[in-house]
Design a protein around this motif. Structure first.
Motif, short mmCIF file in Angstrom:
data_model
loop_
_atom_site.label_atom_id
_atom_site.label_comp_id
_atom_site.label_asym_id
_atom_site.label_seq_id
_atom_site.Cartn_x
_atom_site.Cartn_y
_atom_site.Cartn_z
N GLY A 61 0.95 -1.22 -0.05
CA GLY A 61 -0.08 0.02 -0.03
C GLY A 61 0.69 1.28 -0.22
O GLY A 61 0.20 2.32 -0.42
N THR A 62 2.14 1.14 0.32
CA THR A 62 2.75 2.69 0.49
C THR A 62 3.06 3.17 -0.82
O THR A 62 3.06 4.23 -0.80
CB THR A 62 3.91 2.27 1.21
OG1 THR A 62 4.81 1.12 0.78
CG2 THR A 62 3.72 1.96 2.89
N LEU A 63 3.54 2.31 -2.00
CA LEU A 63 3.90 2.93 -3.15
C LEU A 63 2.61 3.41 -3.78
O LEU A 63 2.60 4.73 -4.19
CB LEU A 63 4.37 2.02 -4.16
CG LEU A 63 4.60 2.48 -5.56
CD1 LEU A 63 5.65 3.60 -5.64
CD2 LEU A 63 5.27 1.40 -6.26
N PRO A 64 1.38 2.88 -3.75
CA PRO A 64 0.40 3.72 -4.18
C PRO A 64 -0.27 4.93 -3.42
O PRO A 64 -0.38 6.07 -3.84
CB PRO A 64 -0.96 2.74 -4.18
CG PRO A 64 -0.27 1.20 -4.38
CD PRO A 64 1.12 1.52 -3.52
N ARG A 65 0.17 4.77 -2.00
CA ARG A 65 -0.08 6.20 -1.36
C ARG A 65 0.95 7.32 -1.88
O ARG A 65 0.47 8.19 -1.89
CB ARG A 65 0.19 5.58 0.28
CG ARG A 65 0.02 6.66 1.21
CD ARG A 65 0.19 6.14 2.75
NE ARG A 65 -0.25 7.36 3.68
CZ ARG A 65 -1.45 7.13 4.31
NH1 ARG A 65 -2.40 6.46 4.03
NH2 ARG A 65 -1.53 8.27 5.16
N PHE A 103 5.63 -3.18 -10.58
CA PHE A 103 5.97 -1.75 -10.09
C PHE A 103 6.03 -0.77 -11.23
O PHE A 103 5.40 0.21 -11.23
CB PHE A 103 7.53 -1.62 -9.56
CG PHE A 103 8.42 -0.47 -9.55
CD1 PHE A 103 8.33 -0.01 -8.32
CD2 PHE A 103 8.73 0.27 -10.78
CE1 PHE A 103 8.83 1.57 -8.06
CE2 PHE A 103 9.14 1.49 -10.44
CZ PHE A 103 9.23 2.11 -9.35
N GLN A 104 6.18 -1.25 -12.49
CA GLN A 104 6.14 -0.32 -13.89
C GLN A 104 4.61 -0.09 -14.06
O GLN A 104 4.36 1.08 -14.26
CB GLN A 104 6.84 -0.94 -14.90
CG GLN A 104 6.95 -0.15 -16.06
CD GLN A 104 7.80 -0.95 -17.13
OE1 GLN A 104 7.21 -2.24 -17.65
NE2 GLN A 104 8.84 -0.58 -17.55
N GLU A 105 3.75 -1.00 -13.73
CA GLU A 105 2.23 -0.74 -13.93
C GLU A 105 1.86 0.42 -12.95
O GLU A 105 0.97 1.18 -13.20
CB GLU A 105 1.68 -1.92 -13.57
CG GLU A 105 1.67 -2.93 -14.74
CD GLU A 105 0.94 -4.41 -14.33
OE1 GLU A 105 0.27 -4.31 -13.27
OE2 GLU A 105 0.88 -5.06 -15.26
N LEU A 106 2.19 0.31 -11.66
CA LEU A 106 1.86 1.27 -10.68
C LEU A 106 2.59 2.56 -10.90
O LEU A 106 1.83 3.56 -10.93
CB LEU A 106 2.12 0.85 -9.11
CG LEU A 106 1.48 -0.58 -8.68
CD1 LEU A 106 2.30 -1.02 -7.54
CD2 LEU A 106 0.14 -0.43 -8.31
#
Length: 296
Positions: A61-65, A103-106
Motif C-alpha cells: 500500500g505504501t507505493l500507491p499511497r 512496479f512499472q504498472e503502478l
C-alpha cells in the motif's frame, strides 16, 4: 508563479498550513553560473516492491499511497526520480521480472510523464542489471534540465558495490564536456562516501568518483539505500540521502545490526516519505522539502 510564492502555496495546500522542511538550503557551492528557470523535481526511493514482512504490514500500500500524494501536489514537479531498489530482491529471475512489471504498472499512475529510474542492489546485483535494463533502460545515463546537468551512476550492478574503471572514466569524460561552472547533480543508489561500510553503506571505489566530482565547484549528490535522511559534505560535494517507501533503517552504527525499525501501529508509515528538490532561479543552493508519508 514566483518561486517563493509557489513553495509557500505548495506547503500550505499539501499540509493545511504545516511546513515540513529539512531547513537545508545547500548543495552547490556559492557562486558559479546562474541557474536557469526555477524548477523542482521529486525524489522517491527504496520502494522494495515484493517485500513481505513485519517491518511493513502494508507493504503493497505504501507505493500507491506515495503516488497519490505526488499526484495531489498542487504544482506538478518537472520530473520524478526513483533512486533505486524499486523491487525487493529475489533469487527467482521470473519473480524478479514480475515484480518489476507490477512496479512499472503502478508507476504509470503518476501524472508526471518524465520519470528517471535508477537500479538498487535489490534490482540488479544478482544479474548485473539485466532485468532492470529490460524494463527501465540503462543503469547509467545523463540528461539536462533547465541548465542543470544530471548524471545517474550505477554502483549496484556489480555485487562488490563498485563503479568500476570503465564507468569512472565515463564519468570523467562526461564532466570534461561540461562548462567549468556547470551545475551538476549526481543520482545514485548507494552513498559514494564511506558512511558506514560494515553495514554496506558505501561504494568501494566511491572515493575515486568523489575525487573526479571535486574538480567542479557545483556538485550535489542525491541517493537512497540507507532508508533515512542523511546530509553530508565531502569538500565541495554535498550528499543527501532520501527516506524509504517501505521501512526505515537505524541511524548508522546506532545498534548492533542493520535491521529495520519496528512498525508502529499507533503511528503507521512513521519514517517513510519522499522529497521535493527545488532549484530556485538565480540561486546556487538547492531547497529540500521532506514529505512524510504519514501525512500524505
Amino acid at each position: 508563479m514566483d518561486p517563493i510564492d509557489r513553495r509557500a502555496f505548495l506547503r500550505l495546500a499539501a499540509y493545511g498550513g504545516a511546513v515540513f522542511s529539512s531547513a537545508l538550503a545547500t548543495g552547490c557551492a556559492q557562486g558559479g553560473a546562474p541557474a536557469g528557470d526555477d524548477f523542482f523535481f521529486v525524489q522517491l526511493s527504496d520502494v522494495h516492491w515484493g517485500y513481505q514482512g513485519e517491518a511493513n504490514p502494508d507493504a503493497s500500500g505504501t507505493l500507491p499511497r506515495a503516488i497519490a500524494a505526488v499526484n495531489a501536489l498542487p504544482v506538478a514537479p518537472d520530473f520524478i526520480v526513483f533512486t533505486g531498489d524499486l523491487t525487493h530482491t529475489t533469487d527467482d529471475p521470473r519473480e524478479r521480472r514480475q515484480r518489476m512489471a507490477r512496479f512499472q504498472e503502478l508507476a504509470a499512475g503518476l501524472k508526471v510523464r518524465d520519470i528517471h529510474y535508477l537500479a538498487g542492489e535489490h534490482d540488479a546485483a544478482l544479474d548485473a542489471g539485466k532485468a532492470f535494463r529490460e524494463f527501465f533502460g540503462p543503469t547509467r545515463y545523463t540528461f539536462d534540465h533547465k541548465g542543470v546537468h544530471f548524471i545517474a551512476l550505477d554502483n549496484v550492478s556489480d555485487p562488490r558495490a563498485s563503479l568500476g574503471e570503465e564507468q569512472l572514466q565515463w564519468l570523467a569524460d562526461d564532466l570534461g564536456r561540461q562548462p567549468a561552472d556547470a551545475r551538476i547533480v549526481v543520482l545514485t543508489h548507494r552513498p559514494l562516501f564511506d558512511l558506514y561500510p560494515s553495514w554496506d553503506w558505501a561504494t568501494t571505489d566511491g572515493a575515486r568518483a568523489i575525487e573526479i566530482l571535486s574538480t567542479r565547484a557545483n556538485v550535489t549528490v542525491f541517493y537512497g539505500h540507507i532508508h533515512q535522511e542523511n546530509h553530508h559534505r565531502t569538500g565541495s560535494v554535498a550528499h543527501h540521502s532520501a527516506r524509504s517507501l517501505i521501512y526505515p533503517l537505524p541511524a548508522p552504527g546506532s545498534q548492533p545490526k542493520r535491521t529495520p525499525l519496528a512498525w508502529d501501529a499507533a503511528h503507521p508509515y512513521a519514517g517513510l516519505g519522499f522529497r521535493e528538490v527545488e532549484a530556485p532561479h538565480g540561486a546556487a543552493a538547492w531547497d529540500l522539502e521532506e514529505y512524510p508519508l504519514a501525512r500524505a
